[in-house]
Design a protein around this motif. Structure first.
Motif, PDB file in Angstrom:
ATOM      1  N   VAL A  16       0.795  -1.235   0.000  1.00 22.05           N
ATOM      2  CA  VAL A  16       0.000   0.000   0.000  1.00 22.05           C
ATOM      3  C   VAL A  16       0.824   1.280   0.000  1.00 22.05           C
ATOM      4  CG1 VAL A  16      -1.976  -1.101   1.069  1.00 22.05           C
ATOM      5  CG2 VAL A  16      -0.231  -0.106   2.530  1.00 22.05           C
ATOM      6  N   GLY A  17       2.107   1.181  -0.259  1.00 25.37           N
ATOM      7  CA  GLY A  17       2.888   2.400  -0.406  1.00 25.37           C
ATOM      8  C   GLY A  17       3.042   3.171   0.881  1.00 25.37           C
ATOM      9  N   GLY A  18       2.636   4.447   0.871  1.00 17.74           N
ATOM     10  CA  GLY A  18       2.904   5.372   1.951  1.00 17.74           C
ATOM     11  C   GLY A  18       2.322   4.995   3.300  1.00 17.74           C
ATOM     12  N   ASP A  19       1.404   4.058   3.347  1.00 18.84           N
ATOM     13  CA  ASP A  19       0.840   3.660   4.638  1.00 18.84           C
ATOM     14  C   ASP A  19       1.814   2.840   5.469  1.00 18.84           C
ATOM     15  OD1 ASP A  19      -1.470   4.954   4.056  1.00 18.84           O
ATOM     16  OD2 ASP A  19      -2.572   3.191   3.422  1.00 18.84           O
ATOM     17  N   GLY A  20       2.848   2.306   4.840  1.00 19.24           N
ATOM     18  CA  GLY A  20       3.880   1.606   5.582  1.00 19.24           C
ATOM     19  C   GLY A  20       3.607   0.136   5.824  1.00 19.24           C
ATOM     20  N   PRO A  21       4.591  -0.586   6.381  1.00 20.83           N
ATOM     21  CA  PRO A  21       4.489  -2.045   6.528  1.00 20.83           C
ATOM     22  C   PRO A  21       3.383  -2.497   7.469  1.00 20.83           C
ATOM     23  CG  PRO A  21       6.442  -1.200   7.660  1.00 20.83           C
ATOM     24  CD  PRO A  21       5.900  -0.073   6.836  1.00 20.83           C
ATOM     25  N   THR A  22       2.946  -1.634   8.395  1.00 19.86           N
ATOM     26  CA  THR A  22       1.871  -2.040   9.303  1.00 19.86           C
ATOM     27  C   THR A  22       0.525  -2.129   8.602  1.00 19.86           C
ATOM     28  OG1 THR A  22       1.496   0.269   9.948  1.00 19.86           O
ATOM     29  CG2 THR A  22       3.002  -1.037  11.311  1.00 19.86           C
ATOM     30  N   HIS A  23       0.410  -1.511   7.414  1.00 19.01           N
ATOM     31  CA  HIS A  23      -0.869  -1.480   6.722  1.00 19.01           C
ATOM     32  C   HIS A  23      -0.897  -2.317   5.448  1.00 19.01           C
ATOM     33  CE1 HIS A  23      -1.664   1.680   9.571  1.00 19.01           C
ATOM     34  NE2 HIS A  23      -2.866   1.905   9.071  1.00 19.01           N
ATOM     35  N   ASN A  24       0.179  -3.016   5.151  1.00 19.53           N
ATOM     36  CA  ASN A  24       0.175  -3.865   3.962  1.00 19.53           C
ATOM     37  C   ASN A  24      -0.856  -4.974   4.109  1.00 19.53           C
ATOM     38  OD1 ASN A  24       2.229  -2.491   2.641  1.00 19.53           O
ATOM     39  ND2 ASN A  24       3.842  -3.733   3.553  1.00 19.53           N
ATOM     40  N   GLY A  25      -1.723  -5.098   3.111  1.00 20.37           N
ATOM     41  CA  GLY A  25      -2.766  -6.125   3.148  1.00 20.37           C
ATOM     42  C   GLY A  25      -2.336  -7.370   2.412  1.00 20.37           C
ATOM     43  N   CYS A  26      -1.224  -7.943   2.827  1.00 18.37           N
ATOM     44  CA  CYS A  26      -0.648  -9.048   2.053  1.00 18.37           C
ATOM     45  C   CYS A  26      -0.806 -10.406   2.731  1.00 18.37           C
ATOM     46  CB  CYS A  26       0.825  -8.780   1.753  1.00 18.37           C
ATOM     47  SG  CYS A  26       1.825  -8.350   3.180  1.00 18.37           S
ATOM     48  N   PHE A  27      -1.702 -10.500   3.718  1.00 14.11           N
ATOM     49  CA  PHE A  27      -1.912 -11.761   4.423  1.00 14.11           C
ATOM     50  C   PHE A  27      -3.360 -12.244   4.324  1.00 14.11           C
ATOM     51  CE2 PHE A  27       1.242  -9.150   6.694  1.00 14.11           C
ATOM     52  CZ  PHE A  27       2.376  -9.915   6.467  1.00 14.11           C
ATOM     53  N   ASP A  28      -4.215 -11.459   3.703  1.00 11.04           N
ATOM     54  CA  ASP A  28      -5.651 -11.749   3.759  1.00 11.04           C
ATOM     55  C   ASP A  28      -6.058 -12.977   2.951  1.00 11.04           C
ATOM     56  OD1 ASP A  28      -4.907 -10.171   1.602  1.00 11.04           O
ATOM     57  OD2 ASP A  28      -6.895  -9.294   1.364  1.00 11.04           O
TER      58      ASP A  28
END
Length: 223
Positions: A16-28
């Motif tokens: 998700v870019g600027g939202d950073g690693p805490t907001h990556n939606g890569c586990f759903d």
């Protein structure tokens, strides 16, 4: 638990870019596909996202549509709403020997490299239910299968494809490509995709690597 017709519209899937690693939606995809009764969809473009949301709305069971942050590839959006066939993928390019099974945002980069390998490209559309018939057809007609997803490789859509292949005793295995088992750090979305290798260039290198390894292994066996 009650199998209610709830639709989850999951924005900011993948990186998700600027939202950073805490907001990556890569586990759903990993945690959603193990839930009984859940339908999980990933659109390849903005029009398909619209049609998948409509499809999920019509279903009499829980469903999720996960789509990335930002803009789509720029396809025309149809005003007419059309429900998609449940659990069915679409072949967008016919090739031979190599098949690229792409999920969601990875359809476009797979199409970009397809000519290099004369590869078949499939927009899988559904992570659950999986298009088992299509997967088995691809396994019979191709020497190499590759899955590509903007989700962690561990337990993701590619794992689901290999589960289908194993369950049917095909003897085939798909090489899985996606987000590696590490946190992708802060940056613009394009930079994060490059970091993870989820670009046309990264996909091309992955296919070349595994084709070469397989050919070397076969040559060693013959020797």
């Amino acid at each position: 638990v009650q199998d209610l017709p709830v639709l989850f519209a999951i924005d900011r899937a993948g990186l998700v870019g600027g939202d950073g690693p805490t907001h990556n939606g890569c586990f759903d995809l990993t945690y959603l596909r193990c839930l009984p009764g859940m339908v999980v969809m990933a659109p390849a473009d903005e029009n398909e996202c619209r049609q998948m949301l409509y499809t999920g709305f019509l279903l009499d069971q829980p469903a999720a549509v996960r789509y990335p942050r930002g803009t789509g590839p720029g396809v025309a959006v149809q005003q007419e709403m059309t429900a998609l066939p449940l659990g069915k993928g679409v072949v967008v390019r016919r090739g031979r020997k190599v098949a690229l099974l792409a999920f969601g945002s990875m359809v476009a980069p797979c199409e970009a490299v397809a000519a290099e390998f004369d590869a078949t490209v499939v927009n899988m559309r559904f992570i659950k239910p999986m298009d088992e018939q299509l997967i088995l057809e691809l396994a019979r007609g191709h020497e190499f299968l590759f899955t590509v997803e903007e989700n962690t490789i561990l337990g993701g859509a590619g794992s689901a494809v290999n589960e289908v292949l194993a369950a049917h005793g095909t003897g085939s295995t798909a090489f899985n490509y996606g987000i590696p088992d590490r946190l992708i750090q802060h940056g613009e979305r394009e930079d994060m995709l490059r970091d993870a290798g989820l670009t046309a260039e990264g996909i091309s290198a992955f296919v070349r690597l595994h084709q070469g390894n397989e050919q070397n292994t076969n040559s060693a066996k013959r020797a």
